[in-house]
Design an enzyme around this catalytic site. Structure first.
Site, mmCIF file in Angstrom:
data_model
loop_
_atom_site.group_PDB
_atom_site.id
_atom_site.type_symbol
_atom_site.label_atom_id
_atom_site.label_comp_id
_atom_site.label_asym_id
_atom_site.label_seq_id
_atom_site.Cartn_x
_atom_site.Cartn_y
_atom_site.Cartn_z
ATOM 1 N N ASP A 89 -1.980 0.372 0.636
ATOM 2 C CA ASP A 89 -1.367 1.512 -0.055
ATOM 3 C C ASP A 89 -0.607 1.038 -1.279
ATOM 4 O OD1 ASP A 89 0.202 4.221 -0.238
ATOM 5 O OD2 ASP A 89 -1.145 4.462 1.462
ATOM 6 N N HIS A 144 4.805 6.234 -1.481
ATOM 7 C CA HIS A 144 3.736 6.672 -0.589
ATOM 8 C C HIS A 144 3.517 5.670 0.552
ATOM 9 C CE1 HIS A 144 -0.424 7.795 0.616
ATOM 10 N NE2 HIS A 144 -0.079 9.011 0.204
ATOM 11 N N SER A 322 -2.922 11.991 4.281
ATOM 12 C CA SER A 322 -2.437 10.606 4.307
ATOM 13 C C SER A 322 -1.523 10.365 5.491
ATOM 14 C CB SER A 322 -1.681 10.284 3.015
ATOM 15 O OG SER A 322 -2.537 10.221 1.909
#
Length: 551
Positions: A89, A144, A322
């Site tokens: 990520d 994220h 996600s």
């Protein structure tokens, strides 16, 4: 005497401000056995509700998955193993107060000395690697990746912040995307190889790759061959899955998002390639320092900072597949922590076979096998799998006849048989029209016709007495369409039939429900239902012309 600091999760624990000091401490740290997690963690956000004005629990996702439902479900008769989860990520905020050094994977073959001790091509890769800048510092500039990592393995039962789905997981941080979430395919492929070679059992890939390259496909196939579970997010465009993207990678477990009502979230991608769903709406996790990744996409209805939680804004809520994928990765790692001997096939079986059936009955395009559930998965049989999937109908023309090829998948770990059924689709019943007012002559004629009809029915019953006469057609009953003696392990043709025969068998119906039932040797039955219909017939041109001519 030099006293070493504690590195396990504890209340108020903070990590050093410099990566160098963090790595030095990691070099001294020894793996510590985590203490058993209580049935109800004492983390404030796990126990609170309404933090942003919502009428449900802040960490509703973990509660719905029954991760901490009962002490028995925690399966802690023996000490859980530390399962490594690679998060490919945007990196990680390794200074977050609710993510201690003990939650990070530590490369046992590497020392911070400026040399490549394990000869893997990466110098001082103690906690992972930054494939964007080609350094050993995978710091998260987006937030994220930190949100993903926190949902999986944040410190739990430490009276701070949130609870995680598997505090026994260890996060291997592999940064491949910049602050905007953009990643090179070569970086993703390299991270996949790194994760497998360094011992990850689960890989979380929550990136939106619209087109997977051959390099990435080969890397994913390598993970599959080595028995590593690759969890991929389905995507947030609310469109049909594109098998050319990351959901089409070999061996990928594709995850969609569900909401508080156990329905598919509107933004979640769907399709025959979807495996399972998990909560993906308002998922609360960790916020990387000075980040607000929702604001990066500049949505019109979002006020910057609105998603942050806590007095120190160290937590964040976000929606997307996600974060649903992160929960699946966490649950998979938790099952491995309890039983490290599980094979890749067994792990997939536990996740899919135990899923709660939501949306349409059986395996469907909106939710796959269903929504994951820890309590069911932890007690399921890892060697059992029953697949009943209906994916669509193909039309073809042969000898002036329209043929219907019903597509799907019928498979079981110990296949016993499968059968297809059909029935007319139940239409909406409208209120009957009011009875017309009849004259006395018309009323007598109607009554005479009804008496004659009853007499004919009586004569017919007498004539059929003692004979094997089929019962009258029941439009609500399922009729057997075809039996399958052999499994159909991949999506393909289950049976082919003529359209005119189908219409005749179902009393002239033009819309139907098709049901597939698959049974394994243990008697477990799984069903799937598909609706299909012909387009409404257009008015005949001749009739329309005649109607116009009569005016």
């Amino acid at each position: 005497m030099i006293t070493r600091p504690s590195f396990a999760c504890r209340r108020g624990a903070r990590l050093p401000l410099l990566l160098g000091l963090l790595l030095a401490l990691l070099a001294l740290a020894k793996p510590s056995q985590a203490e058993p997690v209580q049935a109800e963690p004492n983390d404030p956000l796990f126990r609170s509700s309404g933090s942003w004005g919502q009428p449900f629990a802040d960490q509703w996702a973990l509660k719905q998955l029954r991760v901490h439902a009962t002490a028995a479900n925690l399966g802690r008769a023996s000490a859980p193993q530390q399962t490594v989860v690679a998060v490919i990520d945007t990196g990680i905020d390794y200074e977050h107060p609710d993510l201690a050094t003990s939650q990070l994977w530590r490369n046992p073959a590497e020392t911070r000395n400026g040399r490549d001790d394990d000869d893997n091509g990466y110098v001082d890769d103690l906690i992972g690697w930054n494939f964007v800048d080609n350094t050993n510092n995978p710091w998260d500039l987006s937030g994220h990746g930190t949100h993903i990592a926190g949902a999986i393995a944040a410190c739990t039962n430490n009276q701070t912040g949130i609870a995680a789905i598997n505090p026994d997981a260890r996060i291997m941080t592999l940064k491949v995307a910049n602050f905007a979430g953009q990643a090179r395919s070569s970086a993703v492929a390299a991270a996949l190889y790194y994760a497998v070679d360094q011992g990850a059992r689960v890989i979380n890939l929550s990136l939106g790759g619209e087109l997977a390259t051959d390099l990435e496909r080969k890397a994913a196939a390598y993970a599959q061959d080595k028995g590593v579970l690759l969890v991929v997010s389905a995507g947030n465009r609310g469109l049909k899955l594109d098998n050319n993207g990351y959901p089409g990678l070999p061996g990928a477990l594709v995850v969609g998002a569900s909401d508080q009502a156990d329905a598919r979230a509107g933004f979640s991608a769907f399709g025959a390639g979807l495996d399972v769903v998990a909560p993906g709406v308002d998922v609360v996790s960790l916020r990387a320092r000075d980040t607000d990744f929702i604001a990066l996409s500049e949505p019109l209805d979002y006020e910057p900072g609105a998603a942050t939680l806590g007095q120190d804004a160290a937590y964040y809520r976000a929606s997307g597949t996600s974060f649903a994928a992160a929960l699946v990765s966490g649950l998979a790692s938790r099952l491995l922590s309890l039983n490290p001997q599980l094979t890749l096939t067994q792990l997939r079986n536990l996740l899919t076979e135990s899923a709660v059936d939501v949306e349409a009955p059986g395996i469907d395009a909106l939710s796959g096998f269903g929504r994951i559930d820890f309590a069911r998965a932890s007690s399921a049989d890892p060697d059992q799998l029953t697949v009943a999937r209906l994916t669509g109908v193909d039309l073809s023309l042969e000898d002036q006849q329209i043929l219907l090829a019903i597509q799907g998948q019928a498979q079981a770990s110990s296949f016993s048989g499968a059968e297809l059924f059909v029935r007319p689709k139940q239409e909406v019943v409208t209120a009957p029209a009011p009875a017309p007012v009849l004259s006395k002559k018309e009323q007598r004629a109607k009554e005479r016709a009804e008496r004659e009809a009853r007499k004919r029915e009586a004569r017919q019953r007498q004539k059929n007495k003692g004979k094997d006469v089929p019962p009258p057609f029941d439009p609500s009953a399922w009729q057997s369409l075809a039996q399958l003696e052999k499994p159909v392990p991949e999506v393909g043709v289950l049976t082919t039939l003529r359209l005119d025969e189908l219409i005749e068998r179902t009393g002239g119906a033009r819309a139907w429900e098709v049901k597939l039932a698959v049974v394994n040797a243990s008697g477990v039955n799984r069903e799937a239902v598909l609706e299909m219909a012909l387009p409404a017939p257009e008015p005949l041109r001749e009739a329309a012309a005649g109607e116009r001519g009569g005016r």
